[in-house]
Scaffold this active site. Sequence first.
Site, PDB file in Angstrom:
ATOM      1  N   SER A   3      32.549  43.290  42.624  1.00 34.59           N
ATOM      2  CA  SER A   3      32.013  42.818  43.917  1.00 34.59           C
ATOM      3  C   SER A   3      30.595  42.287  43.752  1.00 34.59           C
ATOM      4  O   SER A   3      30.213  41.290  44.371  1.00 34.59           O
ATOM      5  CB  SER A   3      32.044  43.933  44.962  1.00 34.59           C
ATOM      6  OG  SER A   3      31.082  44.936  44.686  1.00 34.59           O
ATOM      7  N   SER A   4      29.800  42.946  42.875  1.00 34.08           N
ATOM      8  CA  SER A   4      28.402  42.496  42.733  1.00 34.08           C
ATOM      9  C   SER A   4      28.349  41.098  42.125  1.00 34.08           C
ATOM     10  O   SER A   4      27.584  40.241  42.575  1.00 34.08           O
ATOM     11  CB  SER A   4      27.593  43.475  41.880  1.00 34.08           C
ATOM     12  OG  SER A   4      28.123  43.574  40.578  1.00 34.08           O
ATOM     13  N   GLU A  22      22.802  39.565  39.036  1.00 31.27           N
ATOM     14  CA  GLU A  22      23.493  40.738  38.457  1.00 31.27           C
ATOM     15  C   GLU A  22      22.505  41.650  37.737  1.00 31.27           C
ATOM     16  O   GLU A  22      22.635  42.872  37.790  1.00 31.27           O
ATOM     17  CB  GLU A  22      24.553  40.270  37.448  1.00 31.27           C
ATOM     18  CG  GLU A  22      25.936  40.046  38.037  1.00 31.27           C
ATOM     19  CD  GLU A  22      26.729  41.338  38.252  1.00 31.27           C
ATOM     20  OE1 GLU A  22      26.574  41.963  39.322  1.00 31.27           O
ATOM     21  OE2 GLU A  22      27.523  41.712  37.385  1.00 31.27           O
ATOM     22  N   ASP A  31      31.103  39.789  34.035  1.00 24.91           N
ATOM     23  CA  ASP A  31      31.627  39.738  35.410  1.00 24.91           C
ATOM     24  C   ASP A  31      31.246  38.430  36.101  1.00 24.91           C
ATOM     25  O   ASP A  31      32.093  37.767  36.714  1.00 24.91           O
ATOM     26  CB  ASP A  31      31.089  40.922  36.236  1.00 24.91           C
ATOM     27  CG  ASP A  31      31.655  42.258  35.783  1.00 24.91           C
ATOM     28  OD1 ASP A  31      32.430  42.275  34.809  1.00 24.91           O
ATOM     29  OD2 ASP A  31      31.299  43.287  36.386  1.00 24.91           O
ATOM     30  N   SER A  91      33.669  39.700  52.596  1.00 20.85           N
ATOM     31  CA  SER A  91      34.313  39.923  51.306  1.00 20.85           C
ATOM     32  C   SER A  91      35.637  40.623  51.495  1.00 20.85           C
ATOM     33  O   SER A  91      35.759  41.511  52.339  1.00 20.85           O
ATOM     34  CB  SER A  91      33.397  40.759  50.408  1.00 20.85           C
ATOM     35  OG  SER A  91      33.977  40.875  49.125  1.00 20.85           O
ATOM     36  N   LYS A 139      37.227  40.393  39.809  1.00 21.36           N
ATOM     37  CA  LYS A 139      37.863  40.374  38.482  1.00 21.36           C
ATOM     38  C   LYS A 139      38.453  41.741  38.114  1.00 21.36           C
ATOM     39  O   LYS A 139      38.110  42.761  38.726  1.00 21.36           O
ATOM     40  CB  LYS A 139      36.829  39.971  37.414  1.00 21.36           C
ATOM     41  CG  LYS A 139      35.611  40.928  37.343  1.00 21.36           C
ATOM     42  CD  LYS A 139      35.760  42.063  36.377  1.00 21.36           C
ATOM     43  CE  LYS A 139      35.325  43.380  36.746  1.00 21.36           C
ATOM     44  NZ  LYS A 139      34.381  44.181  36.921  1.00 21.36           N
ATOM     45  N   SER A 159      33.688  49.269  43.294  1.00 19.84           N
ATOM     46  CA  SER A 159      34.972  49.871  42.900  1.00 19.84           C
ATOM     47  C   SER A 159      35.500  49.336  41.574  1.00 19.84           C
ATOM     48  O   SER A 159      36.666  49.557  41.251  1.00 19.84           O
ATOM     49  CB  SER A 159      36.020  49.613  43.978  1.00 19.84           C
ATOM     50  OG  SER A 159      35.564  50.114  45.204  1.00 19.84           O
ATOM     51  N   GLY A 160      34.686  48.586  40.847  1.00 18.69           N
ATOM     52  CA  GLY A 160      35.128  48.098  39.530  1.00 18.69           C
ATOM     53  C   GLY A 160      35.776  46.736  39.552  1.00 18.69           C
ATOM     54  O   GLY A 160      36.214  46.243  38.511  1.00 18.69           O
ATOM     55  N   LEU A 161      35.862  46.108  40.734  1.00 27.51           N
ATOM     56  CA  LEU A 161      36.509  44.786  40.802  1.00 27.51           C
ATOM     57  C   LEU A 161      35.480  43.654  40.863  1.00 27.51           C
ATOM     58  O   LEU A 161      35.781  42.548  41.304  1.00 27.51           O
ATOM     59  CB  LEU A 161      37.469  44.713  41.995  1.00 27.51           C
ATOM     60  CG  LEU A 161      38.631  45.713  41.979  1.00 27.51           C
ATOM     61  CD1 LEU A 161      39.564  45.484  43.169  1.00 27.51           C
ATOM     62  CD2 LEU A 161      39.426  45.626  40.673  1.00 27.51           C
TER      63      LEU A 161
HETATM   64  N1  ATP Z   1      29.533  41.530  49.968  1.00 25.33           N
HETATM   65  C1  ATP Z   1      28.405  42.109  49.560  1.00 25.33           C
HETATM   66  N2  ATP Z   1      27.308  42.106  50.346  1.00 25.33           N
HETATM   67  C2  ATP Z   1      26.167  42.678  49.940  1.00 25.33           C
HETATM   68  N3  ATP Z   1      25.995  43.324  48.765  1.00 25.33           N
HETATM   69  C3  ATP Z   1      27.056  43.362  47.942  1.00 25.33           C
HETATM   70  C4  ATP Z   1      28.306  42.761  48.290  1.00 25.33           C
HETATM   71  N4  ATP Z   1      29.166  42.973  47.273  1.00 25.33           N
HETATM   72  C5  ATP Z   1      28.486  43.683  46.341  1.00 25.33           C
HETATM   73  N5  ATP Z   1      27.223  43.912  46.738  1.00 25.33           N
HETATM   74  C6  ATP Z   1      26.194  44.673  45.992  1.00 25.33           C
HETATM   75  O1  ATP Z   1      26.759  45.125  44.774  1.00 25.33           O
HETATM   76  C7  ATP Z   1      26.813  46.586  44.737  1.00 25.33           C
HETATM   77  C8  ATP Z   1      28.067  47.039  44.034  1.00 25.33           C
HETATM   78  O2  ATP Z   1      27.947  46.650  42.702  1.00 25.33           O
HETATM   79  P1  ATP Z   1      28.501  47.505  41.492  1.00 25.33           P
HETATM   80  O3  ATP Z   1      28.232  46.700  40.290  1.00 25.33           O
HETATM   81  O4  ATP Z   1      27.968  48.899  41.529  1.00 25.33           O
HETATM   82  O5  ATP Z   1      30.070  47.580  41.754  1.00 25.33           O
HETATM   83  P2  ATP Z   1      31.179  46.459  41.507  1.00 25.33           P
HETATM   84  O6  ATP Z   1      30.527  45.193  41.112  1.00 25.33           O
HETATM   85  O7  ATP Z   1      32.076  46.436  42.678  1.00 25.33           O
HETATM   86  O8  ATP Z   1      31.997  47.078  40.262  1.00 25.33           O
HETATM   87  P3  ATP Z   1      31.946  46.643  38.696  1.00 25.33           P
HETATM   88  O9  ATP Z   1      30.548  46.242  38.398  1.00 25.33           O
HETATM   89  O10 ATP Z   1      32.348  47.895  37.967  1.00 25.33           O
HETATM   90  O11 ATP Z   1      32.962  45.580  38.575  1.00 25.33           O
HETATM   91  C9  ATP Z   1      26.782  46.968  46.208  1.00 25.33           C
HETATM   92  O12 ATP Z   1      26.297  48.298  46.364  1.00 25.33           O
HETATM   93  C10 ATP Z   1      25.812  45.932  46.785  1.00 25.33           C
HETATM   94  O13 ATP Z   1      24.474  46.241  46.480  1.00 25.33           O
HETATM   95  C1  MEV Z   2      30.723  48.227  32.734  1.00 26.91           C
HETATM   96  C2  MEV Z   2      30.638  46.730  32.479  1.00 26.91           C
HETATM   97  O1  MEV Z   2      31.004  46.491  31.111  1.00 26.91           O
HETATM   98  C3  MEV Z   2      31.641  45.949  33.319  1.00 26.91           C
HETATM   99  C4  MEV Z   2      31.530  46.172  34.792  1.00 26.91           C
HETATM  100  O2  MEV Z   2      32.519  45.412  35.444  1.00 26.91           O
HETATM  101  C5  MEV Z   2      29.218  46.286  32.726  1.00 26.91           C
HETATM  102  C6  MEV Z   2      28.913  44.894  32.169  1.00 26.91           C
HETATM  103  O3  MEV Z   2      29.610  44.419  31.256  1.00 26.91           O
HETATM  104  O4  MEV Z   2      27.947  44.307  32.640  1.00 26.91           O
HETATM  105 MG    MG Z   3      29.223  45.048  39.467  1.00 26.48          MG
END
Ligand code: ATP
Ligand code: MEV
Ligand code: MG
Length: 355
Positions: free
Chosen positions: A147-148, A194, A205, A137, A10, A143-145
């Site tokens: 992924s978690s 999450e 997210d 994936s 997202k 990276s803010g998109l």
């Molecule tokens: N494909 C994957 N396989 C295993 N773990 C994953 C995978 N994708 C995400 N994760 C888990 O989620 C963590 C990243 O989550 P984080 O919330 O920090 O970043 P994000 O979701 O990419 O960004 P944001 O929350 O800002 O949108 C990874 O370090 C890992 O623990």
């Molecule tokens: C930083 C944040 O607002 C968005 C992360 O994509 C955290 C959240 O809403 O859970």
């Molecule tokens: Mg995340």
Amino acid sequence: MEVTARAPGKIILAGEHAVVHGSAAVAASIDLYTTITLRIPSDSDASDGLLKIKLEDMGLEFSWPVEKIKDVLPDLGNPLSSQPQSCSHESLKSIASLVEEQNIPEAKIELASGLYAFLWMYTSIHGYKPATAIVTSTLPLGSGLGSSASFCVSVSAALLALTSAVSLDLGHKGWLSFREDNLELVNKWAYEGEKIIHGKPSGIDNTVSTFGNMIMFKSGNLTRMKSSMPLRMLITNTKVGRNTKALVAGVSERTLRHPEAMNAVFIAVDYISKELSSIIQSPAADPLSLTEKEEKLEELMEMNQGLLQCMGVSHASIETVLRTTLKHKLSSKLTGAGGGGCVLTLLPTCILLFL
Ligand SMILES: Nc1ncnc2c1ncn2[C@@H]1O[C@H](COP(=O)(O)OP(=O)(O)OP(=O)(O)O)[C@@H](O)[C@H]1O
Ligand SMILES: C[C@@](O)(CCO)CC(=O)[O-]
Ligand SMILES: [Mg+2]
């Protein structure tokens, strides 16, 4: 039994961080996905007694004897897939001990929280059955998109698809889809995952990853949006790694130190998200021209970025992207948790015509 599930990442157009503190935020799903194939052998004799997860893009594989999981997490023998359960502090400690012994390479240690979420969701929904999960994936991790969230939603969807708690309808493009009430269940389980990865997520997210399209989200409630204008965003990845959990905690600490000032910031963000949402959805017959709408969106994005700086989640690499795009008269803001990660730039239609 085998199933493949996928869930999108997202972008957040307005309201990240403030949404954790009750403000409105606007998010849209994007065309990048986490995909998981889950295989649970129906004949226990045919299995090797292991729960395995393969992170194919990274060439990593982790596995645990299910008997070991049973020893460490003895209370999950009667899984109740229809009732999402939060992972207690004690269970998280037990799960951490299972993950620690896997010797994750130091450079990939951030993956541990994803493994915790997987182990919690798997054992809560399927108990101690041996299985193999293969994850890929197209999203950059951390990276803010989202992924978690896309990881948690795809895991939740695959796990639930192999239970009798849900039924699947004919979907589109060759994929089956969940009924609306089943999507709620997928979303609730993903939220439990999450929570393990983020600490205190707002739920935006996982909700946009589960339901797709564009949503406004406030205090746990989702409003589906219908855009009435073309909206093109350039996503720039600063490639500066960061961790959402730490950034969210940092904003909460600043809020404890300066409650009134930070609450004023969150209220301002609430107005920005609501105005942005009403511009995006305003009917085509609206007296504002497309250019006027885009100019308003650009200004709102700049205002939101300023407030994210107030929250302490911008970063030198983000500021560099902002300055670079401004040279081309384009407006940008960070997206997701900030601290590095990705930046959004609105590409107005006049630029696209010019190109
Ligand atoms: N494909 C994957 N396989 C295993 N773990 C994953 C995978 N994708 C995400 N994760 C888990 O989620 C963590 C990243 O989550 P984080 O919330 O920090 O970043 P994000 O979701 O990419 O960004 P944001 O929350 O800002 O949108 C990874 O370090 C890992 O623990
Ligand atoms: C930083 C944040 O607002 C968005 C992360 O994509 C955290 C959240 O809403 O859970
Ligand atoms: Mg995340």
